[in-house]
Write a protein that holds these residues in place. Structure first.
Motif, short mmCIF file in Angstrom:
data_model
loop_
_atom_site.label_atom_id
_atom_site.label_comp_id
_atom_site.label_asym_id
_atom_site.label_seq_id
_atom_site.Cartn_x
_atom_site.Cartn_y
_atom_site.Cartn_z
N GLU A 120 0.94 -1.11 0.08
CA GLU A 120 0.05 -0.04 0.03
C GLU A 120 0.73 1.10 -0.02
O GLU A 120 0.28 2.31 -0.35
N GLY A 121 1.90 1.28 0.50
CA GLY A 121 2.99 2.41 0.37
C GLY A 121 4.30 2.11 0.29
O GLY A 121 4.64 1.00 0.38
N VAL A 122 5.06 2.91 -0.28
CA VAL A 122 6.32 2.88 -0.86
C VAL A 122 7.19 4.23 -0.56
O VAL A 122 6.54 5.35 -0.68
N GLU A 123 8.38 4.18 -0.04
CA GLU A 123 9.14 5.24 0.36
C GLU A 123 10.83 5.12 0.11
O GLU A 123 11.10 3.93 0.39
N MET A 124 11.25 6.04 -0.61
CA MET A 124 12.69 6.02 -0.76
C MET A 124 13.41 6.71 0.64
O MET A 124 13.18 7.83 1.20
N LEU A 125 14.02 5.77 1.15
CA LEU A 125 14.75 5.76 2.54
C LEU A 125 16.28 6.69 2.14
O LEU A 125 16.69 7.08 1.06
N ALA A 126 17.01 6.45 3.33
CA ALA A 126 18.40 7.07 2.96
C ALA A 126 19.13 5.79 2.38
O ALA A 126 18.97 4.71 2.36
N ASP A 127 20.55 6.31 1.87
CA ASP A 127 21.40 5.21 1.50
C ASP A 127 20.88 4.51 0.07
O ASP A 127 21.23 3.21 0.13
N GLY A 128 19.89 5.12 -0.58
CA GLY A 128 19.51 4.36 -1.93
C GLY A 128 18.28 3.04 -1.58
O GLY A 128 18.31 2.31 -2.24
N ARG A 129 18.03 3.14 -0.36
CA ARG A 129 17.23 2.01 0.10
C ARG A 129 15.76 2.41 -0.07
O ARG A 129 15.41 3.55 0.39
N LEU A 130 14.81 1.47 -0.68
CA LEU A 130 13.42 1.70 -0.63
C LEU A 130 12.70 1.10 0.52
O LEU A 130 13.22 -0.19 1.00
#
Length: 309
Positions: A120-130
């Motif tokens: 239901e949700g997706v987000e780009m985190l730090a260090d190129g991680r999803l």
């Protein structure tokens, strides 16, 4: 004669009374009274306050209702911006996939999400991680993506149990990366509706526990997506049932809002069932709504007033 006239008018009065009660109940359900009060408060904001915020009333739709081609059998949910690729990512739930999009809503690639149940949700985190939220599994899963990634296996990825085992289809849908505090912000759809934080998930899951965040009076029916603006430290909270996009500060207090109904902020038609929101590096706002419609809102430049005004 008066008695006959009264008997003829009585059904009309009952109808009007029932309509009035229905309008009052609907206004309470949609928080129209709260919106109106906050709208008046919003009008009193100073230029300095507006400059220090995202300030949603300054946005207008520049691309609206564009169909995302090739996803006729599924529905986009959640949205995030990748500064590294200058593209967007979303997820689909019926046939779980990670979808990469251009900034004008063209599909670049699809990555099957094997073993996921209802992303239901997706987000780009730090260090190129999803990170992907699976509402049915009640998990937050993190991974790295590269140009050669063709599919992802849930069992091979680091996941964190978000709890709320009895939430059913009312669990977590919104997710945003708070880069200032290196934590994930999460929005629980309803029952109870709320905002939570989670320390940055490492390779083996999350380092800390889920923590509830203070929230002001959000006047929302649900939370369907979140986005975070590092420049202001404020977050965008999207509600599909309320047809509303709300800006909140670090204390969870409302700062500004716009209606997603037709006729407001340049929208010709309302955004039905808005399911994902994000911002890019330039401050443009992107929204996806069912059935796979794509929207872009941009901030108009402030118009300087003549010195004689």
């Amino acid at each position: 004669m008066p008695g006959r006239f009264s008997s003829l008018m009585r059904p009309r009065w009952w109808t009007l009374l029932l309509l009035l009660v229905a309008v009052i109940l609907l206004a309470g359900y949609l928080h129209w009274d709260d919106r109106l009060r906050f709208w008046f408060k919003q009008q009193q904001s100073s230029p300095a306050e507006q400059q220090a915020s995202i300030w949603l009333p300054g946005y207008r739709a520049v691309l609206q209702g564009k169909p995302v081609q090739g996803l006729e059998d599924d529905e986009l949910s959640g949205l995030t911006y990748s500064a590294a690729s200058n593209t967007l990512f979303s997820v689909t739930g019926k046939n779980p996939q990670l979808i990469e999009l251009t900034l004008d809503g063209q599909v670049i690639r699809r990555i099957p999400l094997h073993g996921f149940s209802n992303p239901e949700g997706v987000e780009m985190l730090a260090d190129g991680r999803l990170a992907v939220i699976d509402e049915r599994k009640r998990t937050l899963t993190t991974f790295k993506l590269d140009a050669l990634t063709r599919s992802l296996e849930f069992a091979d990825l680091a996941s964190f149990d978000l709890g709320f085992a009895k939430a059913g289809n009312k669990g977590f849908e919104g997710i945003a990366w708070d880069s200032r505090n290196e934590r994930v912000l999460l929005g629980k759809e309803r029952s109870p509706l709320g905002l939570f934080s989670l320390p940055f998930p490492g390779e083996d899951g999350a380092a800390g526990a889920l923590q509830p965040l203070p929230t002001g009076h959000l006047f929302l029916r649900d939370i369907s997506s979140l986005s975070y603006d590092a420049r202001t430290g404020h977050a965008l909270v999207l509600s599909d049932e309320s047809r509303l996009l709300l800006e909140v500060d670090a204390r969870g207090e409302p700062v500004s809002f716009i209606s997603l109904s037709g006729g407001f902020n340049g929208l010709h038609r309302g955004i039905k069932q808005a399911e994902g929101v994000t911002m890019d590096a330039a401050g443009n706002i992107y929204i996806v709504g069912e059935p796979n419609l794509f929207y872009v809102l941009s901030k108009l430049p402030a118009v300087a007033r003549p010195e004689n005004d």
